[in-house]
Design an enzyme around this catalytic site. Sequence first.
Site, mmCIF file in Angstrom:
data_model
loop_
_atom_site.group_PDB
_atom_site.id
_atom_site.type_symbol
_atom_site.label_atom_id
_atom_site.label_comp_id
_atom_site.label_asym_id
_atom_site.label_seq_id
_atom_site.Cartn_x
_atom_site.Cartn_y
_atom_site.Cartn_z
ATOM 1 N N HIS A 40 0.699 37.988 96.327
ATOM 2 C CA HIS A 40 1.612 39.046 95.875
ATOM 3 C C HIS A 40 1.480 40.198 96.855
ATOM 4 C CE1 HIS A 40 2.287 37.092 92.059
ATOM 5 N NE2 HIS A 40 0.983 36.877 91.986
ATOM 6 N N TYR A 44 7.021 47.483 97.832
ATOM 7 C CA TYR A 44 6.948 46.238 98.622
ATOM 8 C C TYR A 44 6.927 46.479 100.133
ATOM 9 C CZ TYR A 44 7.962 44.112 94.123
ATOM 10 O OH TYR A 44 7.896 43.726 92.806
HETATM 11 C C1 DHK Z 1 6.904 40.200 93.676
HETATM 12 C C2 DHK Z 1 7.778 40.301 92.650
HETATM 13 O O1 DHK Z 1 9.064 40.106 92.841
HETATM 14 C C3 DHK Z 1 7.349 40.694 91.308
HETATM 15 O O2 DHK Z 1 8.139 40.101 90.295
HETATM 16 C C4 DHK Z 1 5.885 40.425 91.057
HETATM 17 C C5 DHK Z 1 5.439 40.267 93.495
HETATM 18 C C6 DHK Z 1 5.048 40.940 92.211
HETATM 19 C C7 DHK Z 1 4.758 40.810 94.732
HETATM 20 O O3 DHK Z 1 4.056 41.798 94.659
HETATM 21 O O4 DHK Z 1 4.930 40.226 95.804
HETATM 22 O O5 DHK Z 1 5.509 41.002 89.854
#
Ligand code: DHK
Length: 212
Positions: A163, A86
């Site tokens: 996402h 992330y």
């Molecule tokens: C964020 C999440 O928390 C996941 O549960 C998803 C998403 C993906 C993201 O990539 O921002 O699967």
Amino acid sequence: MAKKRQIQRVFVLTSHSGCWPHTPRQMAGTGSPEQVFPEFSAAYQSLLLDAAWHRATARCTMERPLIAVLNGPNLNMLGQRQPEIYGSATLDDVEQICIQAADKLDLAIDFRQTNIEGELISWVQDCRKRARGIIINPAGYSHTSVALLDALLATDLPVIEVHISNIHRREPFRHMSYVSRAAVGVICGLGVTGYSLALQAMTDLILHEDDQ
Ligand code: DHK
């Protein structure tokens, strides 16, 4: 001796406490507000806050279209949570990115995050009256929540799903998103830049709607 008439005042407060969106509270009673409602001052304060919020919304929507930027569970952990997936930006950073992008695009935004499915759904429902569009990162609820999909479909507003990670490169259970069925478009895998791209795309959608 003249009978002293007891004057009783009746107060009815309908308050939306805290900031948008919230559950309306109704309170009624007689006597001084402080006696009847020890929380009167707090409730009054919150009414004032609400009024300020409504004025701000009115100003924003008169001058700039309001876009809700809604974030689902665990996104409050951005920056600490699996940075290899992330990235290192925090949710505050994402909000700043959105504020700056919205400013350039002449949009007003309402940026929110919750870990609670029902709250996210209530926010989506409230968008019907307030917003011109919804940008949503439903996070884990993308893959599980029919209820969130239904709420989004009921808004009749343009929805863009974001996402941060590329969900199609990840575990198979992340490949399917219920929310995508309500979305005009989906942006995934471009990190937090996806949010500013979504705001750009939302501007085009709104301009297109206005031209119709
Ligand atoms: C964020 C999440 O928390 C996941 O549960 C998803 C998403 C993906 C993201 O990539 O921002 O699967």
